[in-house]
Scaffold this active site. Sequence first.
Site, PDB file in Angstrom:
ATOM      1  N   ASP A  29      45.133  43.351  40.188  1.00 48.71           N
ATOM      2  CA  ASP A  29      45.444  44.603  40.856  1.00 48.71           C
ATOM      3  C   ASP A  29      44.690  45.723  40.127  1.00 48.71           C
ATOM      4  O   ASP A  29      44.197  45.530  39.012  1.00 48.71           O
ATOM      5  CB  ASP A  29      46.960  44.832  40.810  1.00 48.71           C
ATOM      6  N   LYS A  30      44.594  46.870  40.758  1.00 50.83           N
ATOM      7  CA  LYS A  30      43.897  47.999  40.134  1.00 50.83           C
ATOM      8  C   LYS A  30      44.869  48.984  39.492  1.00 50.83           C
ATOM      9  O   LYS A  30      44.881  49.151  38.281  1.00 50.83           O
ATOM     10  CB  LYS A  30      43.020  48.726  41.166  1.00 50.83           C
ATOM     11  N   LYS A  48      37.694  70.234  51.121  1.00 55.98           N
ATOM     12  CA  LYS A  48      37.132  69.372  50.076  1.00 55.98           C
ATOM     13  C   LYS A  48      37.178  67.933  50.563  1.00 55.98           C
ATOM     14  O   LYS A  48      38.020  67.545  51.383  1.00 55.98           O
ATOM     15  CB  LYS A  48      37.904  69.517  48.758  1.00 55.98           C
ATOM     16  N   ASP A  98      44.726  50.273  47.389  1.00 55.51           N
ATOM     17  CA  ASP A  98      44.211  51.634  47.352  1.00 55.51           C
ATOM     18  C   ASP A  98      43.047  51.817  48.323  1.00 55.51           C
ATOM     19  O   ASP A  98      42.532  50.855  48.904  1.00 55.51           O
ATOM     20  CB  ASP A  98      43.757  51.971  45.928  1.00 55.51           C
ATOM     21  N   GLU A 129      43.962  65.378  43.588  1.00 53.18           N
ATOM     22  CA  GLU A 129      44.531  66.716  43.738  1.00 53.18           C
ATOM     23  C   GLU A 129      45.381  67.088  42.533  1.00 53.18           C
ATOM     24  O   GLU A 129      45.312  68.209  42.021  1.00 53.18           O
ATOM     25  CB  GLU A 129      45.369  66.780  45.013  1.00 53.18           C
ATOM     26  N   ARG A 134      42.678  48.198  50.402  1.00 53.29           N
ATOM     27  CA  ARG A 134      43.641  48.330  51.498  1.00 53.29           C
ATOM     28  C   ARG A 134      44.265  46.981  51.836  1.00 53.29           C
ATOM     29  O   ARG A 134      44.367  46.589  52.994  1.00 53.29           O
ATOM     30  CB  ARG A 134      42.981  48.938  52.742  1.00 53.29           C
ATOM     31  N   ASP A 152      51.094  44.515  38.240  1.00 56.04           N
ATOM     32  CA  ASP A 152      52.239  45.163  37.608  1.00 56.04           C
ATOM     33  C   ASP A 152      53.301  45.615  38.595  1.00 56.04           C
ATOM     34  O   ASP A 152      54.347  46.108  38.185  1.00 56.04           O
ATOM     35  CB  ASP A 152      51.768  46.376  36.799  1.00 56.04           C
ATOM     36  N   THR A 172      43.382  45.354  45.729  1.00 57.76           N
ATOM     37  CA  THR A 172      44.186  46.570  45.611  1.00 57.76           C
ATOM     38  C   THR A 172      44.570  47.101  46.981  1.00 57.76           C
ATOM     39  O   THR A 172      43.860  46.880  47.968  1.00 57.76           O
ATOM     40  CB  THR A 172      43.405  47.657  44.826  1.00 57.76           C
TER      41      THR A 172
END
Length: 1117
Positions: free
Chosen positions: A391-392, A558, A671, A488, A765, A792, A669
């Site tokens: 995992d990341k 942004k 993410d 952010e 994803r 984790d 991941t």
Amino acid sequence: MLRWIRQQLGFDPPHQSDTRTVYVANRFPQNGHYIPQRFADNRIISSKYTVWNFVPKNMFEQFRRIANFYFLIIFLVQLMIDTPTSPITSGLPLFFVITVTAIKQGYEDWLRHKADNEVNGAPVFVVRSGSLVQTRSKNIRVGDIVRVAKDETFPVDLVLLSSDRADGTCHITTASLDGETNLKTHFSVPETSVCQSVSQLEALQAVVECQQPEADLYRPLGPENLLLRGARLKNTKEIFGVAVYTGMESKMALNYKCKSQKRSAVEKSMNTFLIIYLVILLFEAILSTILKYAWQAEEKWNEPFYNQKTEQERNSSPILKFISDFLAFLVLYNFIIPISLYVTVEMQKFLGSFFIGWDLDLYHEESDQKAQVNTSDLNEELGQVEYVFTDKTGTLTENEMHFRECSIKGTKYREVNGKLLPEGMTDDSPDGSVIGDEVLFLKAVSLCHTVQISYDQPDLPLGASDPFSHVNGFSSNHMEYYASSPDEKALVEATKRWSLNCCFNYYILKITIFCRRQQLFLWIPRYKLLHLLEFDANRRRMSVILQTPSGGTVLFTKGAESAILPFATSGEIEKTRLHVDEFALKGLRTLVVACRHFSPEEYMDVDKRLTAARTALQQREEKLQEAFDFIERDLQLLGATAVEDKLQDKVQETIEALRLAGIKVWVLTGDKHETAVSVSLSCGHFHRTMNILELLQQRSDNELNLSKEIFLYGHLFLFACRIKEDHVIQHGLVVDGASLSLALREHEKLFMEVCKNCSAVLCCRMAPLQKAKVVRLLKTSPEKPITLAIGDGANDVSMIQEAHVGIGIMGKEGRQAVRNSDYAIARFKFLAKLLLVHGHFYYIRIATLVQYFFYKNVCFITPQFLYQFFCLFSQQTLYDSVYLTLYNICFTSLPILVYSLFEQLVHPHVLQSKPCLYRDIRKNSLLSFRTFLYWTVLGFCHAFIFFFGSYILMGEDTTLMGNGQMFGNWTFGTLVFTVMVITVTLKIALETHFWTWMHHFVTWGSIAFYFIFSLFYGGIIWPFLHTQDMYFVFVQLLSSGSAWFAIIIIVIICLSPDVFKKVLYRHLQPTSTQKSQVLEVMVFVLSPHDCSLITDESRRNITVIMTSSVTVLIVLC
């Protein structure tokens, strides 16, 4: 009661409907026709056994082992027919093995039960009978109204009813579910958001109609209403929700893979070897039975005068007699199957697992956490890993991001001691002037975000309810930021360090700027938020439209450089692009910042377009996309930011060590694509020189107007061709979850071919079950590689359970991964030593243990087989029954056990500094058929030497006693047994490289114990023994000088060829491990200068000298 018993036994009654109706607060209809649906309770179960199924389930798993099942059959045969040996010789070792294994596995499962009880017994608050009642998590029922407070984890899947906020919203983090640490906003329906007290909730009458539980995290009941178990409440004082999915029906639990018994490659090899030895056993038993009847074909041997048959024996069935004799020989030779091998392996694994917990190099001082072993059955598998799936978030990273650099109007800035300074300036450089571009850029960074702030204002002036009502009334030290994006949060925290303090709510943004370079204090009173243009993966940017204090309208935006720069019409575009590339080469996460000013007429048009798109009943997404594209154009480029996703310590070195060890690393991941690629580059998973191949579903939808299947196949085929053409260049593959699902469904073979030819693979994803599917796909491929998964969070549990070896990280995302893993470590960097050192040691130890056991049992039982040729196959045993029982239990058990616990072929520091040594033991090389054949043939050779050496030395002249007394068959058998015990003990001494006092104690102590035991056993008349054939036999044997001569000569003859073979192979074909052993000795003995002068030829000579010294030492002993 029946349903409870079914649940205890692991059965769950199927649902009768495709949907479920949940009555809030369990207010069921009062009519008599309603039948309540049955739902699971809220208990989480990660254990394998219960009190009710432990005995049958454990016995079934143990008797699946060939040796255990075989000895059970032998024990039953000994009970049913007359056999040469007592049933105790098989029954007692079998009972011991089964009991020790059951205790070990029961203890490990008890630890899982203990961890489950901690979760199931956690205190929670539910609304019952008009009041808030504290109960345990396991007692929550579907329909209960549950209260969750700030920073607490949701104990069930809840539908949000209300929160302490007036608008009924709450903020959560789902790091333990999908790996994302950003803040997510959830909403309650307006009808229930007003119910903020217990009395109002108690009076609430509502029904929730939803689907039956499903595992997909990305298709929930309603993404903005459903709060998933395992997520954590943030920035909200408390919420109330109704439980809809409980226990093992929650989405987190459904993403667990069913717990199955993992078996290592060594254990599978053991079963294969056992089958071969079983064939040898059957062959010896059948051959002995046939030869017995061939011998008895002569009348004088069929019924000799001293052994007349009874009438019943003469009239018995020949077939039954043949079967009885076959079974008797089977019992006589059954010790060729080493049942004690399993109990020794179990003890070795159980005791050896403590070394992982005791290793101080695997101890994390900051968190006070040491490595732990949840399943010791897979220790040796740590030395066979070929693929690591990691995992990341929280595994490779610390879940922390920090601002590093930025570019403002073509000038690079960096942070120095909390100050933002142009490149080249130091903290003590003369201050320059604050220009408008800098202020505008800082405004954009401070205002263009969706960060939520939780603050604790201890001492406000009286009447100052607004913390910004007085400049000195606001203490920024008490602020805590919650962001929907980690970037952010890092940027806002950076502005705080530069004394830019900002607060976000739905209407007003307030900002105070303190520019430290000139000690200039700028007060910007109020910015009003007019519109928020949310981030989406297609646009890859987000924007805010604000009303300035002067009454004007401005848009700050942004996003990724590819999403901003094409729409910029002014500003330092080329310089900024160059700076962004420089930031990316450093592994930093980049964002480009721009703005656009609207005239009143332009803003009216923008407002109209956005309102129309957001209120559209049809094609809302398409209309919003058109509106966003119309607004976010003609931009003025302000600059770019560079944020570092802080990696865990030594992640890059660990990945590089694994790569040198021949282990491929895949990152799986949940993410986003950009985030995952950035981290892969910064941690060394992807190299800058690596050719990155991307297979992303969103790009497939945008780039080509073809069907997804055709597009996917075309890209995969193109990738495969490119890899073959550029085979010199390393390739990395990036694939998202949607493309992965399509590839596995339509083009699995081609996809796996591309993946295997890539040096590194990144899957983003990913849903939890997709992670497990990728692991399963690779481990079931034709090559059958050994896989390891490490993570984790609860979203990693499925792949941890699917992989051959699962490792949990004791991180910030709960303990689900740790509880369901085989091993748990505090940091990713510890994986290198766990595999390269502990894995290496465990594998060589158990590989030698397995083959040595087969060797010594061949040595043990083959003389028994040869003896039958000299006793007319009368099934007479060569050894006394006590020797038969104690050979594997006492006389030869401790030296190999100590070897399997402490042996080190190479020093741990050498193994860590030379990861390539890990390649020497890959593919189960030490348990290959060639190695197995060598040990087996060696055992047969030694057995022949034991038997015929003793026969030649005393077979022709049996008057070896000084008084002329003759030796008998028990003395002959004892001589063979004595030579055998000494030889097999010295054989494992010859294999030992790392000697400790314990090795010396058990090696020489085992030989001494055999002599002492035999003297006592044969020197005393024991009243509880019916017969004592060994009385005074051993004393007579040792009183003969010829017997001592025979023992010494036979031991030397047995071990000398093996020693010469080792010397020859070390000289002509040394392995990398053997070369490292020589270098290790040189480093220990010589200075570094002397070591550098030694040539390869000298190293080989040193190897011969070292091995020859061992030979001389053993011969002298």
